[in-house]
Design an enzyme around this catalytic site. Sequence first.
Site, PDB file in Angstrom:
ATOM      1  N   HIS A 294     -27.179 -15.401  -8.330  1.00 15.01           N
ATOM      2  CA  HIS A 294     -27.309 -14.859  -6.976  1.00 15.01           C
ATOM      3  C   HIS A 294     -26.874 -13.402  -6.899  1.00 15.01           C
ATOM      4  CE1 HIS A 294     -27.495 -19.030  -4.880  1.00 15.01           C
ATOM      5  NE2 HIS A 294     -28.656 -18.607  -5.321  1.00 15.01           N
ATOM      6  N   GLU A 536     -71.465 -13.652 -11.559  1.00 12.66           N
ATOM      7  CA  GLU A 536     -70.893 -13.976 -12.867  1.00 12.66           C
ATOM      8  C   GLU A 536     -71.751 -14.970 -13.641  1.00 12.66           C
ATOM      9  OE1 GLU A 536     -66.935 -15.583 -12.294  1.00 12.66           O
ATOM     10  OE2 GLU A 536     -67.545 -16.753 -10.558  1.00 12.66           O
ATOM     11  N   ASP A 560     -66.561 -13.981 -16.890  1.00  9.81           N
ATOM     12  CA  ASP A 560     -67.536 -15.056 -17.023  1.00  9.81           C
ATOM     13  C   ASP A 560     -68.923 -14.518 -17.334  1.00  9.81           C
ATOM     14  OD1 ASP A 560     -66.121 -17.435 -16.853  1.00  9.81           O
ATOM     15  OD2 ASP A 560     -65.876 -17.201 -14.683  1.00  9.81           O
ATOM     16  N   CYS A 607     -64.547  -7.098 -11.137  1.00 11.31           N
ATOM     17  CA  CYS A 607     -63.152  -7.535 -11.080  1.00 11.31           C
ATOM     18  C   CYS A 607     -62.695  -8.319 -12.310  1.00 11.31           C
ATOM     19  CB  CYS A 607     -62.911  -8.346  -9.818  1.00 11.31           C
ATOM     20  SG  CYS A 607     -63.910  -9.832  -9.700  1.00 11.31           S
TER      21      CYS A 607
HETATM   22  C1  PEP Z   1     -64.419 -13.247 -13.929  1.00 13.57           C
HETATM   23  O1  PEP Z   1     -65.039 -14.233 -14.299  1.00 13.57           O
HETATM   24  O2  PEP Z   1     -64.622 -12.109 -14.378  1.00 13.57           O
HETATM   25  C2  PEP Z   1     -63.365 -13.357 -12.906  1.00 13.57           C
HETATM   26  C3  PEP Z   1     -62.821 -12.293 -12.382  1.00 13.57           C
HETATM   27  O3  PEP Z   1     -62.961 -14.576 -12.541  1.00 13.57           O
HETATM   28  P1  PEP Z   1     -62.029 -15.544 -13.428  1.00 13.57           P
HETATM   29  O4  PEP Z   1     -61.458 -14.731 -14.545  1.00 13.57           O
HETATM   30  O5  PEP Z   1     -60.998 -16.043 -12.469  1.00 13.57           O
HETATM   31  O6  PEP Z   1     -62.979 -16.581 -13.876  1.00 13.57           O
HETATM   32 MG    MG Z   2     -65.030 -16.099 -13.135  1.00 11.32          MG
END
Ligand code: PEP
Ligand code: MG
Length: 826
Positions: A294, A536, A560, A607
Amino acid sequence: MQYELNFQCALPNGIHARPASQLEEKCRQFVSQITLMNHRSAKSGDAKSSLDLIGTDTNYQDECSLYIKGDDARQAFESLQLYINNEFHLCDEPLAQVEEKQVCIPKSLLNHNTELVYGKPLVAGIVKGRLYKSDSVTLQSYATDIQENETVRFSNAHASVVENIKARLNSAKKQEAEILNSHLSMLTDNNLIASITKLLTYNSTANAVTLAVDEYIEKFNCSRSEYIRERVVDLRDLGLQLLSAAYPAAQYEMATLVEDSIVIAEEMTPSQFLKLDKSHLKGLVLGKASHTSHTIILARSFNIPTLVSDALPAVTDIEHPLAYLDCQLGVIAVQPNEGAACYFERAMQLAKQSKNCQQVYVGKSVTTMDGHKIEVAANISHPIEVAGALDSGADGVGLFRTEMAYMDRELAPTEEELYEYYRDALIAGKENSITFRTIDIGGDKPLPYLNLPPENNPFLGYRAVRIYPQFITLFHHQLRALLRASVYGNARIMIPMINSIEEIRWIKAELAKVKEQLKQEGIPFSANIKLGIMVEIPSTVFILDHICKEIDFISIGSNDMTQYLLAIDRDNQSISHLYNSLVPSFLRMLEQVISTAHQHRCWVGLCGELASDHRALPFLLGSGLDELSMNNPAILATKSRLAGMSYQQCRELFLKACQCSTKAEINKLFHDMPLNTQEKTIISYECILLDVEFVSKEDAIQAMVGNLGIIGRTDNIFALENDIWAREAVLATDLGFGFAIPHTKSEHIQYSTISMARLTKPIHWQGDSGMVNFIIMLTLNSKDSAQHMKIFSSLARKLIHKEFRDQLHTTQCRDDIIELLSTLFK
Ligand code: PEP
Ligand code: MG
């Protein structure tokens, strides 16, 4: 009748003080007798006593039962069942983990041969202050004989400590309040009070408190869990507070701080920490504490750099010696010699500069050198991360993976829980957009409570949007929670694993249904909330024109997309060498997706992990993406690189790459990027230090490498520094004429750089030719091996010419220096 409630402890840190105080509070609402039995430790305890609960030594995943007996047993059973299944596991927020990376101590410090005490940094930062030693007070120091009215003495002391904690609670921040609440719960524990009261018949208050507290300490000390063992300090803390109130004449006070101070103590209780004057407390060095204690949680919330060390700094003759505490390196130096003091002063200055630099990108989007804007956002999976992402310069959240709230639990979260979760994220996000990806569950991320059968090929299986129709209530709860929370900020909804227009239309129909329900119920939501999909699955690329007419935005999931486009399992180590997105097919896919989307005025982000791959950055910028979304630590470096790039040149590079037929051709393109792109990046404005003062060679190397860290060209300044020193150890790099060219080919520089420093006063370079007043430092990425010798020899040749040297010495502005140095490549 006795009811039995069986459960598995889902708290990652077990039942320690804070969860115990909450469970105890729940149980106290009933008159029935409630006992917690831990079947693994074979220990049981009264569930209305938080100390007993902690004493059951309940760790993560221990099988436990609550035995409930009494008039309201059935009611208690039902209420506790709901509580255990839905809330109990949420009552302990994960603690910020300190990344334990092996730090090498740089030669710039070691060369000064000053005495350093090493330890484990638990709260980051670098500070200086006068050293104050705080003596540890033990419960035993209060030992005394029994006197009259011991019961009154104890109850007055108890009442005063309780009152004191309650008063502090009024102004406490969140984490401090949680800790104080757990202390209150232990202090008012019936079993502890009963045991002290019994002991008071034959003992003084001092001895009775010590004996009762020691009994629990012994129990806690036997726990397998470090978290529970840490509670010993809290108990001792409460014991000391009671005794200090019971014997005001025998005060053992904490050090009174009157100047910037670093306090050292073998052990420090939370209340001792709270008593220290925070306007003077700059750092802490403790003999004992872990990141779960803590005191450390409090130190973190007050931002006090803290080191834990087996060997505390030795007491010196000087009363309060000056010390530097460096929690980057994990060292404390007491009364360091001049050279080492200079090292720490420089390190503090660099840390301050780095903080200021980061501020430049906070709340501000980045623009390339030729004025092109691209957003850089964060990938997160918990609302707690939003504030940190914005502080790291993120322009928003490009991917909120919402699966986490559904995992590691026995039942799905309720709509209410999700609503609060999303609302917290949106409030923290202020006006910045947060893209919530709906659950990508199933396949490789099964949830026990969905009972999905195992699959042969989970990545191509029953997951994400494909399971929503079967688990429609689950999906509706998520949509309702997102819509309800949407009034608190700038939310967007993104659907994973979309494969067809039919799926999109189905999603839109369900979203419309949920909106209609909320409207009927009079619940406000943001009616124009943007809906997007992840691109994706390769099939979407070919129908993107249709898709764009249905939705507001897309984000390319490169993880993906790469695996499906190339048919390479993203998690299979034996083919990981084939998993590569910088190949012609992937780049052409990017080009097709982005140009189609833009033709239809559809916004496009990316992403996956590719967004933070520094080799991919010129191609991604050139592809015309509107946003790159990545993990927090990469944001600043990416923004600073983008600021130094030319969109037009990267666009040309990308279009050429799309015409390549092999990955080798793309690599070559990357290496042979147009010369002026290289010039812009290898020598940048921020790497030129004109008319600066360094006191030694160590100072110069530390400052110049530190500068590379600040501008995001290296993420390991200490390792890079030592690579420079390794070269110096072979032969000092002073070339004569007052010039030194320290250089290295290192894996720790992400982007090859030429740095330069012109000094106001010469320094000794520890080589044959003596003093140096001009330093040109080459830090070239190990992959650029050809460049290394080329630049080095070209530079050495140029420096022979007096005219060149004079120009370097007299040039007044950095642009002219860049111009001069760029001749090295001609
Ligand atoms: C991806 O597939 O690029 C993505 C961002 O999603 P995840 O990695 O969660 O499948
Ligand atoms: Mg994905």
